[in-house]
Design a protein around this motif. Structure first.
Motif, PDB file in Angstrom:
ATOM      1  N   ALA A  88      42.938  50.453  30.270  1.00  0.00           N
ATOM      2  CA  ALA A  88      44.491  50.001  30.636  1.00  0.00           C
ATOM      3  C   ALA A  88      45.226  50.300  29.514  1.00  0.00           C
ATOM      4  O   ALA A  88      44.786  51.038  28.394  1.00  0.00           O
ATOM      5  CB  ALA A  88      44.034  48.473  30.491  1.00  0.00           C
ATOM      6  N   ARG A  89      46.441  50.213  29.681  1.00  0.00           N
ATOM      7  CA  ARG A  89      47.512  50.592  28.558  1.00  0.00           C
ATOM      8  C   ARG A  89      48.325  49.330  28.122  1.00  0.00           C
ATOM      9  O   ARG A  89      48.419  48.488  29.027  1.00  0.00           O
ATOM     10  CB  ARG A  89      48.572  51.552  29.129  1.00  0.00           C
ATOM     11  N   ALA A  90      48.736  49.271  26.781  1.00  0.00           N
ATOM     12  CA  ALA A  90      49.298  48.190  26.311  1.00  0.00           C
ATOM     13  C   ALA A  90      50.561  47.690  27.510  1.00  0.00           C
ATOM     14  O   ALA A  90      51.182  48.630  27.896  1.00  0.00           O
ATOM     15  CB  ALA A  90      49.980  48.432  25.008  1.00  0.00           C
ATOM     16  N   GLY A  91      50.850  46.452  27.818  1.00  0.00           N
ATOM     17  CA  GLY A  91      51.981  46.450  28.637  1.00  0.00           C
ATOM     18  C   GLY A  91      51.464  46.143  30.107  1.00  0.00           C
ATOM     19  O   GLY A  91      52.224  45.487  30.679  1.00  0.00           O
ATOM     20  N   ASP A  92      50.132  46.679  30.319  1.00  0.00           N
ATOM     21  CA  ASP A  92      49.732  46.664  31.946  1.00  0.00           C
ATOM     22  C   ASP A  92      49.506  44.805  32.096  1.00  0.00           C
ATOM     23  O   ASP A  92      49.104  44.203  31.296  1.00  0.00           O
ATOM     24  CB  ASP A  92      48.510  47.206  31.888  1.00  0.00           C
ATOM     25  N   HIS A  93      49.502  44.876  33.468  1.00  0.00           N
ATOM     26  CA  HIS A  93      49.069  43.569  34.207  1.00  0.00           C
ATOM     27  C   HIS A  93      47.815  43.722  34.648  1.00  0.00           C
ATOM     28  O   HIS A  93      47.679  44.689  35.482  1.00  0.00           O
ATOM     29  CB  HIS A  93      50.216  43.316  35.040  1.00  0.00           C
ATOM     30  N   VAL A  94      46.952  43.316  34.104  1.00  0.00           N
ATOM     31  CA  VAL A  94      45.482  43.843  34.435  1.00  0.00           C
ATOM     32  C   VAL A  94      45.022  42.538  35.472  1.00  0.00           C
ATOM     33  O   VAL A  94      45.021  41.429  35.144  1.00  0.00           O
ATOM     34  CB  VAL A  94      44.561  43.754  33.172  1.00  0.00           C
ATOM     35  N   VAL A  95      44.350  43.120  36.654  1.00  0.00           N
ATOM     36  CA  VAL A  95      43.841  41.991  37.483  1.00  0.00           C
ATOM     37  C   VAL A  95      42.475  42.541  37.791  1.00  0.00           C
ATOM     38  O   VAL A  95      42.337  43.801  38.319  1.00  0.00           O
ATOM     39  CB  VAL A  95      44.655  42.049  38.806  1.00  0.00           C
ATOM     40  N   ILE A  96      41.417  41.788  37.547  1.00  0.00           N
ATOM     41  CA  ILE A  96      39.962  42.182  37.593  1.00  0.00           C
ATOM     42  C   ILE A  96      39.121  41.373  38.899  1.00  0.00           C
ATOM     43  O   ILE A  96      39.548  40.107  38.580  1.00  0.00           O
ATOM     44  CB  ILE A  96      39.321  41.824  36.383  1.00  0.00           C
ATOM     45  N   HIS A  97      39.210  41.813  40.075  1.00  0.00           N
ATOM     46  CA  HIS A  97      38.434  41.178  40.893  1.00  0.00           C
ATOM     47  C   HIS A  97      36.938  41.448  40.718  1.00  0.00           C
ATOM     48  O   HIS A  97      36.413  42.381  40.960  1.00  0.00           O
ATOM     49  CB  HIS A  97      38.848  41.490  42.334  1.00  0.00           C
ATOM     50  N   LEU A  98      36.156  40.244  40.374  1.00  0.00           N
ATOM     51  CA  LEU A  98      34.728  40.283  40.300  1.00  0.00           C
ATOM     52  C   LEU A  98      34.126  39.830  41.537  1.00  0.00           C
ATOM     53  O   LEU A  98      34.264  38.756  41.909  1.00  0.00           O
ATOM     54  CB  LEU A  98      34.425  39.508  39.072  1.00  0.00           C
ATOM     55  N   THR A  99      32.916  40.398  41.984  1.00  0.00           N
ATOM     56  CA  THR A  99      32.047  40.157  42.946  1.00  0.00           C
ATOM     57  C   THR A  99      30.790  39.922  42.443  1.00  0.00           C
ATOM     58  O   THR A  99      30.260  41.145  41.889  1.00  0.00           O
ATOM     59  CB  THR A  99      32.171  41.023  44.268  1.00  0.00           C
ATOM     60  N   ASN A 100      30.008  38.899  42.313  1.00  0.00           N
ATOM     61  CA  ASN A 100      28.736  38.848  41.927  1.00  0.00           C
ATOM     62  C   ASN A 100      27.993  39.276  43.487  1.00  0.00           C
ATOM     63  O   ASN A 100      27.703  38.496  44.279  1.00  0.00           O
ATOM     64  CB  ASN A 100      28.589  37.574  41.398  1.00  0.00           C
ATOM     65  N   ILE A 101      27.371  40.347  43.168  1.00  0.00           N
ATOM     66  CA  ILE A 101      26.525  40.910  44.427  1.00  0.00           C
ATOM     67  C   ILE A 101      24.965  40.275  44.441  1.00  0.00           C
ATOM     68  O   ILE A 101      24.338  40.781  45.386  1.00  0.00           O
ATOM     69  CB  ILE A 101      26.628  42.386  44.749  1.00  0.00           C
ATOM     70  N   GLU A 102      24.690  39.435  43.799  1.00  0.00           N
ATOM     71  CA  GLU A 102      23.439  38.905  43.815  1.00  0.00           C
ATOM     72  C   GLU A 102      23.262  38.026  45.026  1.00  0.00           C
ATOM     73  O   GLU A 102      24.178  37.473  45.260  1.00  0.00           O
ATOM     74  CB  GLU A 102      23.193  37.972  42.373  1.00  0.00           C
ATOM     75  N   THR A 103      21.901  38.013  45.236  1.00  0.00           N
ATOM     76  CA  THR A 103      21.869  37.016  46.605  1.00  0.00           C
ATOM     77  C   THR A 103      20.741  35.816  46.213  1.00  0.00           C
ATOM     78  O   THR A 103      20.420  35.004  46.983  1.00  0.00           O
ATOM     79  CB  THR A 103      21.366  37.630  47.709  1.00  0.00           C
ATOM     80  N   LEU A 104      20.116  35.919  45.029  1.00  0.00           N
ATOM     81  CA  LEU A 104      19.028  35.247  44.640  1.00  0.00           C
ATOM     82  C   LEU A 104      19.703  33.815  43.802  1.00  0.00           C
ATOM     83  O   LEU A 104      20.533  34.030  43.030  1.00  0.00           O
ATOM     84  CB  LEU A 104      17.955  36.001  43.568  1.00  0.00           C
ATOM     85  N   ALA A 105      19.050  32.774  44.266  1.00  0.00           N
ATOM     86  CA  ALA A 105      19.639  31.527  43.789  1.00  0.00           C
ATOM     87  C   ALA A 105      19.490  31.621  41.994  1.00  0.00           C
ATOM     88  O   ALA A 105      18.482  32.159  41.500  1.00  0.00           O
ATOM     89  CB  ALA A 105      18.786  30.313  44.233  1.00  0.00           C
ATOM     90  N   ASP A 106      20.601  31.141  41.440  1.00  0.00           N
ATOM     91  CA  ASP A 106      20.558  31.041  39.931  1.00  0.00           C
ATOM     92  C   ASP A 106      20.925  32.319  39.433  1.00  0.00           C
ATOM     93  O   ASP A 106      20.813  32.406  38.068  1.00  0.00           O
ATOM     94  CB  ASP A 106      19.227  30.446  39.403  1.00  0.00           C
ATOM     95  N   ALA A 107      21.096  33.395  40.100  1.00  0.00           N
ATOM     96  CA  ALA A 107      21.428  34.664  39.498  1.00  0.00           C
ATOM     97  C   ALA A 107      23.074  34.744  39.136  1.00  0.00           C
ATOM     98  O   ALA A 107      23.772  35.411  39.721  1.00  0.00           O
ATOM     99  CB  ALA A 107      20.812  35.822  40.178  1.00  0.00           C
ATOM    100  N   THR A 108      23.296  33.843  38.052  1.00  0.00           N
ATOM    101  CA  THR A 108      24.794  33.822  37.798  1.00  0.00           C
ATOM    102  C   THR A 108      25.007  34.707  36.717  1.00  0.00           C
ATOM    103  O   THR A 108      24.206  35.067  35.725  1.00  0.00           O
ATOM    104  CB  THR A 108      25.079  32.091  37.199  1.00  0.00           C
TER     105      THR A 108
END
Ligand code: RUQ
Ligand code: CUA
Length: 663
Positions: free
Chosen positions: A588-608
């Motif tokens: 990124a560059r200074a002054g940017d508006h940063v938008v991070i879309h995170l997807t946890n693709i785990e399917t196993l319980a407790d895999a946080t």
């Protein structure tokens, strides 16, 4: 002295454990009762203590049959505790940002909820709350395990937690009321969640009125928050409020079964004292304790809902329909019953016939009968009205009985066997008393003190298992003690409060266990059978938005990760899986508006996985399947090593990446 006592006690244990039921029960493959007796003796446990330990014990890997849902006081949170083990299972943040679960520290869904919960009723953007009274949703008067509502004592708000993922979904900032205390409950089918004001506030445009005009301009408010049966969300458009006189409205409860359609709210300070102890007036607590009686408010809420739906019967005030005090009186929505001075709890029994009021400054509990109340209303058996014209029912006409229980009675819950249990603040005790024939108690045994047990110390609320519902089952009682004094090691000057677990299955009550609460003062709690939590999930469907449970429009599958620039806005579509972020470098560059879309693709319980960026006050948590967006302005240049905050795998420490913000 002490060691003598101990020797005698050990002798008693060996004899009675060896001779007692334990040997019968455990002599099978456990080395015999003798071994248990030896352990008890070694540890210096009395028979009662050893028995208590066994009764409260939940073996490693086993699940408790009950879950206690506790308010967290001025921590602004809810806590879940297993009963009888008294193991803390979880903290659910509601009104206060909380970094463990990534609540309000960068994750869009949670910041949105916190922002929505702070309207221009408030002077500042709120970052805390004071949770007092959880209200589990109900179907036919029993907990249905779907939602829990919780009020903010400080700021007059209501939060809703969905019991699928045990996360908050909504905070409603209630118009026309500044504070709320114990006036929270769900109606028997969760048509409404009720929340009333505590300290009355001026019903003026600017929210101010001189205290000289208190009686004129200040009003209490009873809010009926309409609940969407599918989502559990509050809908202000369908909600309504009823104006009340400016007494301090306190605890409240919904009628059920025999009293379905009614609601009861205690009040104190019918003297309308406002203090002024440095202006020649009396301190509030003196002014507010002058009269011998205050008023239990009796509200016909089903009728009120009908009246609220009629044209011209309400006025819009700050976005909600309000039934004025005059209309409430005219339409027969509001009646008073006298109650001994400065009452506190008002609790409807499982049959719905009896309503128990704790006297606080009166050593009795007073038990009202809904049939008598309905009769007195029908016959207009009134003792005049209050200053505002609310009809006052004749005390003797509506009371079924009273029981002298001890000093400082506050709150009552029930066992479904015709008994009530009331907390005694001043006595530091729990008293058990019998109800009347309508709860299955023979006339000759009705309304009597049955048993009493000492707790440590100064108990506020208590809860019995499902004890405020039609399904009260009288297995355990938890006393919520305000003081702990000497119960725990000295670990500083702020002492924990203390939950004490009490067994209700024997002839007499006994204290089984202590649980110090080191995380905010619990007020009310409810104890639900764990088996009712049938909707609870342990992983989300892949790509789920936790706010709506729908598929997120920014969900990212493995292989679809990308970075898109739109002018100064950088959109990052990132996945997390053991043990990496993709992409693991963000440029990124200074002054940017940063938008991070995170997807946890785990399917196993407790895999946080967690997602933390140093220096930017960002910490998000992603449960399996969850999608979270984190948004910030790149105000500071540098090379920031973002990382996963959950120890998720052997290569967890390698689960990190770079956020490069170039000058
Ligand atoms: S009230 S200790 Cu804050 Cu629920 Cu009675
Ligand atoms: Cu993911 Cu540690």
């Amino acid at each position: 002295m002490r060691s003598n006592f101990r020797l005698i006690a050990i002798g008693a244990i060996v004899v009675s454990l060896v001779g007692g039921i334990l040997i019968g029960r455990f002599s099978g493959g456990l080395g015999g009762g003798g071994a248990l007796a030896e352990i008890a003796a070694d540890r210096g446990l009395t028979v009662e203590q050893a028995t208590g330990a066994l009764k409260a014990f939940t073996a490693p890997g086993e699940w408790d049959p009950y879950i206690l849902v506790s308010s967290g006081g001025h921590s602004g949170q809810l806590h879940l505790v297993g009963v009888p083990s008294m193991r803390l299972l979880k903290t659910i943040p509601v009104f206060t940002p909380e970094s463990w679960s990534g609540y309000g520290q960068g994750a869009d869904w949670s910041e949105g909820i916190l922002a929505e919960g702070s309207t221009d009723k408030q002077a500042a953007e709120l970052a805390w709350g004071d949770t007092h009274h959880p209200a589990l949703s109900e179907t036919e008067g029993a907990y249905d395990g779907r939602f829990v509502y919780i009020n903010d004592r400080a700021n007059g708000r209501l939060g809703m937690v969905d019991l699928r993922d045990f996360k908050v979904k909504q905070i409603l900032d209630l118009p026309n009321m500044q504070t709320s205390h114990g006036g929270v409950f769900a109606t028997p089918n969760t048509e409404y969640v009720h929340i009333s004001s505590m300290t009355p506030m001026p019903q003026t445009d600017d929210g101010y009125a001189p205290l000289e005009d208190y009686a004129e301009d200040y009003r209490g408010i009873s809010t009926w928050v309409a609940i969407d049966p599918e989502t559990g969300r509050a809908d202000l458009d369908d909600s309504f409020q009823i104006e009340l006189p400016p007494y301090t409205q306190d605890l409240a409860d919904a009628g059920k079964l025999a009293s379905d359609g009614w609601a009861f709210i205690n009040s104190y300070n019918s003297e309308m004292a406002v203090g002024g102890n440095m202006e020649g007036g009396q301190p509030i607590e003196v002014g507010a304790s002058q009269r011998d009686f205050d008023y239990m408010h009796i509200i016909n809420w089903k009728k009120a809902a009908e009246v609220a739906a009629q044209a011209g019967k309400t006025e819009m005030r700050n976005g909600v329909r309000v039934i004025s005090l005059d209309t409430a009186i005219e339409e027969g929505l509001l009646y008073f019953a006298p109650e001994p001075r400065s009452p506190h709890g008002v609790d409807v029994d499982p049959t719905g016939n009896y309503i128990t009021v704790g006297g606080k400054l009166d050593p009795h509990v007073t038990i009202y009968d809904i049939e008598l109340i309905e009769k007195a209303i029908a016959e207009e058996n009134f003792d005049g009205t209050d200053e505002y014209g609310v009809p006052i029912l004749k005390f003797d006409a509506v009371v079924a009985g009273s029981v002298e229980v001890g000093l400082g009675p506050l709150h009552t819950q029930y066992d479904g066997r015709g008994h009530g249990y009331v907390s005694l603040f001043l006595d530091s005790a729990i008293a058990e008393f019998s109800l009347g024939p309508k709860a299955g108690i023979p006339e000759a045994e009705a309304f009597q003190l049955v048993d009493k047990v000492q707790v440590n110390y100064n108990v506020g609320h208590l809860a019995t298992t499902e004890g405020d519902t039609v399904a009260a089952d009288g297995q355990y009682l938890v006393a919520l003690n305000k003081w702990s004094v000497d119960r725990f090691p000295v670990i500083g000057t702020l002492k924990p409060q203390n939950f004490q677990l009490i067994d209700l299955t024997d002839e007499t009550m006994s204290v089984l266990a202590d649980m110090p609460i080191g995380f905010g003062e619990p007020h009310y709690v409810q104890i639900i059978k764990a088996e009712r939590l049938v909707n609870a999930i342990d992983t989300y469907e892949p790509g789920t938005d936790p706010l709506t449970f729908a598929r997120s429009s920014v969900a990212t599958a493995a292989g679809e990760e990308r970075v898109e620039r739109e002018g100064d806005t950088l959109h990052v579509y990132m996945t997390t899986v053991r043990s990496h972020f993709t992409p693991d470098i963000i440029r990124a560059r200074a002054g940017d508006h940063v938008v991070i879309h995170l997807t946890n693709i785990e399917t196993l319980a407790d895999a946080t996985h967690g997602f933390a960026i140093p220096g930017y006050n960002i910490q998000a948590s992603l449960d399996p399947g969850e999608v979270v967006t984190v948004e910030f302005h790149a105000t500071k240049t540098g090379s920031f090593a973002f990382y996963c905050t959950e120890f998720c795998s052997a290569l967890h420490l390698e689960m990190q990446g770079w956020l490069l913000i170039e000058p």
